[in-house]
Design an enzyme around this catalytic site. Structure first.
Site, mmCIF file in Angstrom:
data_model
loop_
_atom_site.group_PDB
_atom_site.id
_atom_site.type_symbol
_atom_site.label_atom_id
_atom_site.label_comp_id
_atom_site.label_asym_id
_atom_site.label_seq_id
_atom_site.Cartn_x
_atom_site.Cartn_y
_atom_site.Cartn_z
ATOM 1 N N ASP A 1 -22.475 -38.215 34.426
ATOM 2 C CA ASP A 1 -22.713 -39.554 34.956
ATOM 3 C C ASP A 1 -22.841 -40.574 33.818
ATOM 4 O O ASP A 1 -23.597 -40.359 32.864
ATOM 5 C CB ASP A 1 -24.028 -39.497 35.755
ATOM 6 C CG ASP A 1 -24.245 -40.715 36.625
ATOM 7 O OD1 ASP A 1 -23.478 -40.899 37.576
ATOM 8 O OD2 ASP A 1 -25.203 -41.471 36.365
ATOM 9 N N GLU B 1 -17.870 -39.620 33.221
ATOM 10 C CA GLU B 1 -17.693 -40.885 33.939
ATOM 11 C C GLU B 1 -17.916 -42.009 32.936
ATOM 12 O O GLU B 1 -18.988 -42.119 32.346
ATOM 13 C CB GLU B 1 -18.702 -40.996 35.085
ATOM 14 C CG GLU B 1 -18.410 -42.207 35.968
ATOM 15 C CD GLU B 1 -19.637 -42.740 36.711
ATOM 16 O OE1 GLU B 1 -19.445 -43.383 37.747
ATOM 17 O OE2 GLU B 1 -20.773 -42.528 36.262
ATOM 18 N N HIS C 1 -17.886 -41.025 45.519
ATOM 19 C CA HIS C 1 -19.000 -41.512 46.344
ATOM 20 C C HIS C 1 -19.368 -42.969 46.057
ATOM 21 O O HIS C 1 -20.257 -43.500 46.712
ATOM 22 C CB HIS C 1 -20.209 -40.605 46.117
ATOM 23 C CG HIS C 1 -20.673 -40.657 44.685
ATOM 24 N ND1 HIS C 1 -19.923 -40.156 43.641
ATOM 25 C CD2 HIS C 1 -21.773 -41.191 44.122
ATOM 26 C CE1 HIS C 1 -20.551 -40.370 42.501
ATOM 27 N NE2 HIS C 1 -21.681 -40.997 42.756
HETATM 28 O O1 TEU Z 1 -22.060 -44.694 38.710
HETATM 29 C C1 TEU Z 1 -21.945 -45.593 37.668
HETATM 30 C C2 TEU Z 1 -21.181 -46.836 37.855
HETATM 31 O O2 TEU Z 1 -20.885 -47.454 36.863
HETATM 32 C C3 TEU Z 1 -20.787 -47.446 39.132
HETATM 33 O O3 TEU Z 1 -19.820 -46.828 39.839
HETATM 34 C C4 TEU Z 1 -21.990 -47.815 39.927
HETATM 35 O O4 TEU Z 1 -22.220 -46.857 40.895
HETATM 36 C C5 TEU Z 1 -21.916 -49.134 40.627
HETATM 37 O O5 TEU Z 1 -21.463 -48.914 41.906
HETATM 38 C C6 TEU Z 1 -21.052 -50.179 40.097
HETATM 39 O O6 TEU Z 1 -20.837 -51.105 41.116
HETATM 40 C C7 TEU Z 1 -22.815 -43.548 38.521
HETATM 41 C C8 TEU Z 1 -22.909 -42.771 39.804
HETATM 42 O O7 TEU Z 1 -21.635 -42.336 40.177
HETATM 43 C C9 TEU Z 1 -23.567 -43.637 40.830
HETATM 44 O O8 TEU Z 1 -23.592 -43.046 42.095
HETATM 45 C C10 TEU Z 1 -24.978 -43.899 40.348
HETATM 46 O O9 TEU Z 1 -25.612 -44.793 41.211
HETATM 47 C C11 TEU Z 1 -25.004 -44.479 38.942
HETATM 48 O O10 TEU Z 1 -24.124 -43.816 38.047
HETATM 49 C C12 TEU Z 1 -26.381 -44.343 38.357
HETATM 50 O O11 TEU Z 1 -26.679 -43.000 38.141
#
Ligand code: TEU
Length: 589
Positions: free
Chosen positions: A231, A289, A363
């Protein structure tokens, strides 16, 4: 349990297709290059105990669905102990399962069941931040604690009293609205949280933090997992001077992105993690990610010789529908040439070094059939298939997000009360307080909310789509009466059948895995056409990404006479006339 499935009992039920055999005990180098990954968001997949929330036994009960589809890997979104402020991306114990999802024994059974079905397991690793309820943070709240420095603590801005407006140490905004700093009354100091206040950022500058994370990862490897999806891993190295960020006119906060993403020590930390956990040595799959990562960053991080990561999730193509200079809620149309060019850049950019991941959905993203396809009853199936075709015929490792293989569409929510996601709920409050028109906010949420991805998996046409016998935590999409796994698995023309064929094609055709990519007709506004070439084999992908019929000009494409149709959205059609959302994969003679 044994870390590998070589001595696992035979599968409980005989898989009908896909992988009839358990995964081999040993992971081969680069095994993930011809693999397809399936992401499960446990909260929304299958509820086994009627509490309205999906759980681990629910996943185990549906492994036949994954095996039939033929996927090689299950990526499990977080099931760790969590206060669920961000649905499990706020972790309070990295080494236990949240009771909402089951027990560690349930997880062991899932891993074992996956391995027996020929499916490897990748865990979500969320280590840019913990929950504020993690014992590390609870301890760190005491300024005298040896763990104080495990997080980012700063006094109020000079000349400002703690808690007054503008007293935050920097002007940074958090991803889920509000400032990125939260005042802790214990010490009168602020801590940094790039996401919610319940997700304090870990300080990776501190070597103790890093070794604690690596030790935890090693224990998961010993437990039998085959890799990690990391993440926001490119946020772990920050500009330690913590300067103020550029702040646009009318913006409540500065955008810290360039100060916290792809920081100076990112490669050092990733290489150290790889070495200390033995990621490459044990051929574990690693995917980082990385919002805001460029091709240059991805080339560096996925260069095999550097032993950092196998692949990254870029955000380039999923940020194209953001208005210039805006945030994700500022909507813009994406002309097809812009989307094609974006994927092409990454194909070309990582052709000689590194490796791509390929994804439309996860997601956090709206459903692709609603975003880049046409989710009307007339075109939903064909557009879902064609978007799948295009993605899966690129070079890289494809990721399928639960329900994508059914052509699941956006939620269609119309009122704030229907949303559950912290990002959506907070955005609504912030935008409304800034005076944005209610219709604009409602529209942005309907198009972009992460809850579009999170409506329950549609198993059948019964009241709660077969997801739960209780009340689902998030409303089921009413289209489940038509769009559901039971119907799709009976129908040879379904999106499911098409995804199964795409996955089988990757497994059987080396050219799909490794062929050189070349985009044709880059500026065509309806057609997505490209070739893949490996040795003597050449594939041509013809895809009409529009809701109108198109005829391909024969002088624009290689000669298709005598070509073999490997896969098609519409049966029994040849030639260069393409119906709305029709696509074909041809092996040229
Ligand atoms: O997501 C990180 C991220 O940069 C984005 O996709 C974020 O979710 C946001 O929607 C931007 O609009 C990751 C995870 O995939 C996400 O579900 C978490 O909420 C986030 O990190 C924090 O852990």
């Amino acid at each position: 349990m044994s870390p590998h499935a070589d001595d696992a009992p035979p599968p409980a039920e005989t898989p009908t297709a896909g992988h009839p055999t358990p995964v081999p005990a040993r992971r081969e180098p680069g095994w993930w290059r011809d693999a397809v990954v399936y992401q499960v968001y446990p909260r929304s997949f299958a509820d086994s105990d009627g509490d309205g929330v999906g759980d681990i036994p629910g996943i185990t009960a549906h492994l036949d669905h994954l095996a039939d589809l033929g996927v090689d890997v299950l990526w499990l979104s977080p099931v760790y102990r969590s206060p669920m402020d961000d649905n499990g991306y706020d972790i309070s114990d990295y080494e236990d399962v949240d009771p909402l999802f089951g027990t560690l024994a349930d997880l062991d059974a899932l891993i074992e069941g996956c391995h027996a079905h020929g499916i490897r397991v990748v865990m979500d690793l969320v280590v840019n931040h913990t929950s504020d309820e993690h014992p590390w943070f609870v301890e760190a709240r005491d300024p005298a604690s040896p763990k104080r420095d495990w997080y980012w603590w700063r006094p109020p801005r000079e000349g400002h009293a703690a808690g007054t407006p503008g007293a935050e140490p920097t002007n940074w905004g958090a991803a889920f609205s509000g400032p990125a700093w939260h005042l802790d009354p214990h010490s009168g100091e602020y801590y940094l949280h790039l996401f919610s206040p319940k997700q304090p950022d870990l300080n990776w500058e501190n070597p103790e933090v890093r070794s604690a994370v690596y030790a935890m990862m090693r224990r998961w490897v010993d437990r039998g997992v085959d890799g990690f999806r990391m993440d926001v891993i490119n946020l772990i190295s920050k500009d330690v001077s913590l300067p103020d960020a550029p702040q646009g006119p009318g913006q409540p906060y500065g955008s810290s992105f360039d100060l916290v993403a792809n920081g100076p020590r990112l490669d050092e930390y990733l290489a150290e993690m790889n070495r200390e956990v033995g990621l490459t040595d044990q051929h574990l799959l690693t995917v980082g990610e990385m919002p805001g990562s460029t091709i240059d960053v991805a080339r560096r991080v996925t260069d095999e010789g550097r032993r950092e990561l196998d692949m990254v999730f870029t955000f380039e193509h999923v940020d194209l529908d953001v208005a210039p200079g805006g945030v994700k809620w500022d909507l813009a149309d994406v002309p097809l040439p812009v989307l094609k060019r974006s994927l092409e850049r990454w194909q070309v950019g990582l052709a000689d070094v590194g490796w791509n991941s390929l994804y439309w959905n996860n997601h956090d993203q709206p459903r692709v059939v609603s975003r880049f396809g046409d989710d009307s009853p007339e075109h939903r199936v064909a557009s879902a298939k064609t978007l799948g075709t295009v993605l899966h015929l690129h070079r890289g490792t494809p990721y399928v997000y639960q329900g994508e293989e059914l052509g699941m569409a956006n939620a269609g929510f119309e009122t704030l009360e229907q949303y559950r996601d912290i990002e959506s709920v907070n955005y609504h409050a912030e935008a409304t307080s800034l005076g944005l028109a209610a219709e604009t906010v409602t529209r942005s949420l309907a198009v972009k909310s992460r809850d579009n991805a999170r409506t329950p998996m549609q198993w059948d046409d019964t009241a709660s789509a077969g997801f739960t016998t209780g009340t689902p935590w998030l409303a089921v999409n009413p289209d489940h009466v038509d769009v559901n796994a039971a119907a799709a698995r009976r129908d040879p023309q379904s999106v499911f059948a098409h995804y199964r064929a795409l996955i089988a094609l990757r497994h059987s055709d080396e050219c799909v895995v490794d062929g050189r990519f070349e985009l044709l007709l880059p500026d065509h506004e309806q057609l997505w056409v490209f070739t893949r070439t490996l040795g003597d084999e050449r594939l041509l992908v013809l895809a009409n990404c529009s809701s109108e019929a198109v005829t391909v000009d024969p002088s624009d494409v290689p000669d298709v006479v005598g070509a073999e149709v490997l896969l098609a959205t519409h049966d029994g059609r040849t030639g260069l006339d393409l119906a709305p959302w029709e696509s074909r994969v041809l092996r040229l003679a």
